[in-house]
Scaffold this motif. Structure first.
Motif, PDB file in Angstrom:
ATOM      1  N   UNK A   1       4.700   0.199 -12.665  1.00  0.00           N
ATOM      2  CA  UNK A   1       3.835  -0.927 -13.063  1.00  0.00           C
ATOM      3  C   UNK A   1       3.744  -1.979 -11.956  1.00  0.00           C
ATOM      4  N   UNK A   2       2.585  -2.600 -11.873  1.00  0.00           N
ATOM      5  CA  UNK A   2       2.324  -3.576 -10.821  1.00  0.00           C
ATOM      6  C   UNK A   2       3.348  -4.712 -10.838  1.00  0.00           C
ATOM      7  N   UNK A   3       3.677  -5.221 -12.011  1.00  0.00           N
ATOM      8  CA  UNK A   3       4.622  -6.341 -12.075  1.00  0.00           C
ATOM      9  C   UNK A   3       5.974  -5.958 -11.485  1.00  0.00           C
ATOM     10  N   UNK A   4       6.382  -4.715 -11.713  1.00  0.00           N
ATOM     11  CA  UNK A   4       7.665  -4.261 -11.186  1.00  0.00           C
ATOM     12  C   UNK A   4       7.598  -4.055  -9.672  1.00  0.00           C
TER      13      UNK A   4
ATOM     14  N   UNK B   1      -3.984  -6.888  -6.285  1.00  0.00           N
ATOM     15  CA  UNK B   1      -5.194  -7.455  -6.883  1.00  0.00           C
ATOM     16  C   UNK B   1      -6.414  -6.636  -6.483  1.00  0.00           C
ATOM     17  N   UNK B   2      -6.521  -6.307  -5.213  1.00  0.00           N
ATOM     18  CA  UNK B   2      -7.647  -5.497  -4.740  1.00  0.00           C
ATOM     19  C   UNK B   2      -7.641  -4.121  -5.412  1.00  0.00           C
ATOM     20  N   UNK B   3      -6.479  -3.523  -5.535  1.00  0.00           N
ATOM     21  CA  UNK B   3      -6.351  -2.222  -6.190  1.00  0.00           C
ATOM     22  C   UNK B   3      -6.787  -2.316  -7.653  1.00  0.00           C
ATOM     23  N   UNK B   4      -6.329  -3.351  -8.345  1.00  0.00           N
ATOM     24  CA  UNK B   4      -6.706  -3.548  -9.753  1.00  0.00           C
ATOM     25  C   UNK B   4      -8.213  -3.777  -9.877  1.00  0.00           C
TER      26      UNK B   4
ATOM     27  N   UNK C   1       0.837  -1.204   0.000  1.00  0.00           N
ATOM     28  CA  UNK C   1       0.000   0.000   0.000  1.00  0.00           C
ATOM     29  C   UNK C   1       0.871   1.253   0.000  1.00  0.00           C
ATOM     30  N   UNK C   2       1.849   1.296   0.899  1.00  0.00           N
ATOM     31  CA  UNK C   2       2.726   2.466   0.992  1.00  0.00           C
ATOM     32  C   UNK C   2       3.578   2.603  -0.273  1.00  0.00           C
ATOM     33  N   UNK C   3       4.085   1.495  -0.778  1.00  0.00           N
ATOM     34  CA  UNK C   3       4.905   1.518  -1.986  1.00  0.00           C
ATOM     35  C   UNK C   3       4.104   2.030  -3.181  1.00  0.00           C
TER      36      UNK C   3
END
Length: 122
Positions: A60-63, A104-107, A51-53
């Motif tokens: 990007x999420x993968x990174x 996942x929740x954010x997406x 969350x903080x990051x």
């Protein structure tokens, strides 16, 4: 909404705190415990770190998952070197699962919001 600078400061504080907690010596009788409590702590810590990051570094999420999982791997490696700590692949899996769950929740929230927005604009 956090500014990027405050989010980065918060992330750094959380990172230092999580690192200290995962590397300090804890007597098994000091804390109330239940089976797999360690995994729950790893999961929760990495959920909060993600969350903080996410707020501090919009990458990007993968990174982000790669960076956070790499940090988890580093912590587990350091724990191998400490005589009073142990390391496990299950801890690393809990770390990765906590970060992945946050993203996942954010997406999912983003997709739901986007779907609603396209419905109202049609």
């Amino acid at each position: 909404m956090l500014s990027k600078n405050w989010a980065r400061v918060l992330f750094l504080v959380l990172l230092v705190a999580v690192t200290a907690i995962f590397l300090m010596q804890v007597s098994s009788g000091d804390l109330p415990r239940f089976q797999h409590m360690d995994k729950v702590v790893h999961f929760g810590a990495f959920f909060v770190l993600a969350w903080a990051f996410h707020h501090a570094f919009p990458i990007p999420i993968w990174l982000a998952l790669l960076v956070l999982t790499g940090y988890g791997l580093l912590i587990e490696y350091i724990q191998v070197l400490l005589p009073y700590r142990s390391s496990s692949w299950a801890d690393l899996a809990a770390d990765a699962a906590g970060a992945a769950s946050f993203y996942f929740i954010t997406w999912w929230r983003f997709m739901r919001h986007r779907k609603r927005r396209t419905k109202t604009s049609s």
